[in-house]
Design an enzyme around this catalytic site. Structure first.
Site, PDB file in Angstrom:
ATOM      1  N   ALA B  10      -3.020   0.613  -0.050  1.00  0.00           N
ATOM      2  CA  ALA B  10      -3.263   0.937   1.355  1.00  0.00           C
ATOM      3  C   ALA B  10      -3.210  -0.294   2.257  1.00  0.00           C
ATOM      4  O   ALA B  10      -3.285  -0.174   3.477  1.00  0.00           O
ATOM      5  CB  ALA B  10      -4.631   1.614   1.505  1.00  0.00           C
ATOM      6  N   SER B  11      -3.067  -1.474   1.670  1.00  0.00           N
ATOM      7  CA  SER B  11      -3.221  -2.719   2.430  1.00  0.00           C
ATOM      8  C   SER B  11      -1.920  -3.162   3.098  1.00  0.00           C
ATOM      9  O   SER B  11      -0.888  -3.302   2.432  1.00  0.00           O
ATOM     10  CB  SER B  11      -3.729  -3.806   1.467  1.00  0.00           C
ATOM     11  OG  SER B  11      -3.252  -5.094   1.793  1.00  0.00           O
ATOM     12  N   THR B  12      -2.002  -3.378   4.392  1.00  0.00           N
ATOM     13  CA  THR B  12      -0.814  -3.739   5.169  1.00  0.00           C
ATOM     14  C   THR B  12      -0.199  -5.051   4.672  1.00  0.00           C
ATOM     15  O   THR B  12       0.999  -5.116   4.402  1.00  0.00           O
ATOM     16  CB  THR B  12      -1.168  -3.887   6.660  1.00  0.00           C
ATOM     17  OG1 THR B  12      -2.347  -4.668   6.797  1.00  0.00           O
ATOM     18  CG2 THR B  12      -1.397  -2.536   7.296  1.00  0.00           C
ATOM     19  N   SER B  14      -0.534  -6.486   1.892  1.00  0.00           N
ATOM     20  CA  SER B  14      -0.010  -6.377   0.524  1.00  0.00           C
ATOM     21  C   SER B  14       1.458  -5.962   0.548  1.00  0.00           C
ATOM     22  O   SER B  14       2.242  -6.354  -0.328  1.00  0.00           O
ATOM     23  CB  SER B  14      -0.830  -5.368  -0.288  1.00  0.00           C
ATOM     24  OG  SER B  14      -2.139  -5.830  -0.520  1.00  0.00           O
TER      25      SER B  14
END
Lengths: 196, 196
Positions: B10-12, B14
């Site tokens: 969910a991490s941008t 990442s």
């Protein structure tokens, strides 16, 4: 094009950018504007009563190790100061009073070097006095200017402008209407200032 | 030397590192280890009930603009997804089950590209099915493996290990005992892995 560097004297990552920016801009047509402000009122307005690195001890521990590594990478001296965050109010007022002086960049760099390169307490008048002497100016004159109500209100206005711009940390860079946050974005801000 | 990339689907930021890392490591002797984990339990353990970018709307607004600029810089497609943060649990379980497969890096990149390059909902089984098909594997087989209790417990253990390592955000990189946080530190992590 103009590049504004918004910085706070107590801010660790501001040390990196303030120390690097003039060399990076050397030989360019980019017009550098120093924008000292206070993070304290910005943090308080966001419900934080101190630095996020104090509130969040895990992130704080990481930040100190990261600072060690970054300073090594950039060839900057680093010691972890005994106090964090330091009170940068006097330094910010002197810088605000000296913004149109040719030595203002030297002053900023030397204050950060005293703090994060030597661990000196930048709220100590003796420390700031030595920095002013290293800038070849008369300390008493600039301590007096720092205490003038015009200087104090200019710094308050700068801090309020930072809030209006959406600045939430330091260093931040403004190029046109593009805001960049963090030393990691200094090169990107410069690249934009080249083409705007 | 081994370089571990700890990431959350969910991490941008990442998205940036997962998309860049294999090309950056191409031709090096560095051994890449994918370490999917869940940020939700890490955030909850730190008193946050969702992404810091949701809790802090000013920083959140900045992050989306920063992502646009970073994706442009790196030549990655970007659309702001309609949901943030997405539920990356199914993707993380498939990735956990597939860690020893040659296509696991492709899977990670394609899930991020679907989410942040096209705005697709990665909690939707149909989206993950298409990604698995693009990896030339049988979706049903990997959905089944993702649901096995061994896979679930491996992912829980990875998240617990992240906490123990002092990981507080994603992406993070581990080289030896040096922890780096953020896509901005990917090059530094690789430089260390070269010399260790």
């Amino acid at each position: 094009m103009k590049l504004e560097i918004w910085f706070e004297f107590a801010s660790t990552y501001s040390y990196l950018s303030v120390s690097r920016i003039e060399e990076l801009l050397n030989g360019t047509q980019i017009d550098l504007a120093w924008r000292p402000f206070l993070l304290g009122p910005i943090f308080r307005g966001r419900g934080l009563d101190t630095s996020p690195f104090i509130i969040d001890s895990i992130k704080g521990a990481y930040m100190w190790r990261d600072m060690e590594r970054c300073c090594k990478k950039y060839g900057l001296p680093f010691v972890r100061p005994p106090i964090f965050p330091m009170n940068g109010l006097s330094a910010a007022r002197i810088m605000t009073a000296a913004l149109s002086e040719t030595w203002s960049g030297d002053f900023a760099r030397l204050v950060f070097a005293a703090q994060f390169g030597c661990g000196a307490d930048i709220s100590d008048e003796a420390v700031l006095r030595r920095v002013l002497e290293d800038c070849d100016v008369t300390p008493d004159e600039w301590f007096a200017k720092a205490k003038q109500s015009l200087t104090k209100s200019k710094l308050r206005e700068a801090t309020e402008q930072a809030r209006t711009l959406g600045i939430f940390g330091a260093p931040s860079f403004l190029v046109g209407d593009e805001l960049f946050w963090g030393d990691d974005r200094l090169e990107d801000a410069i690249a934009l200032a080249h083409v705007l």
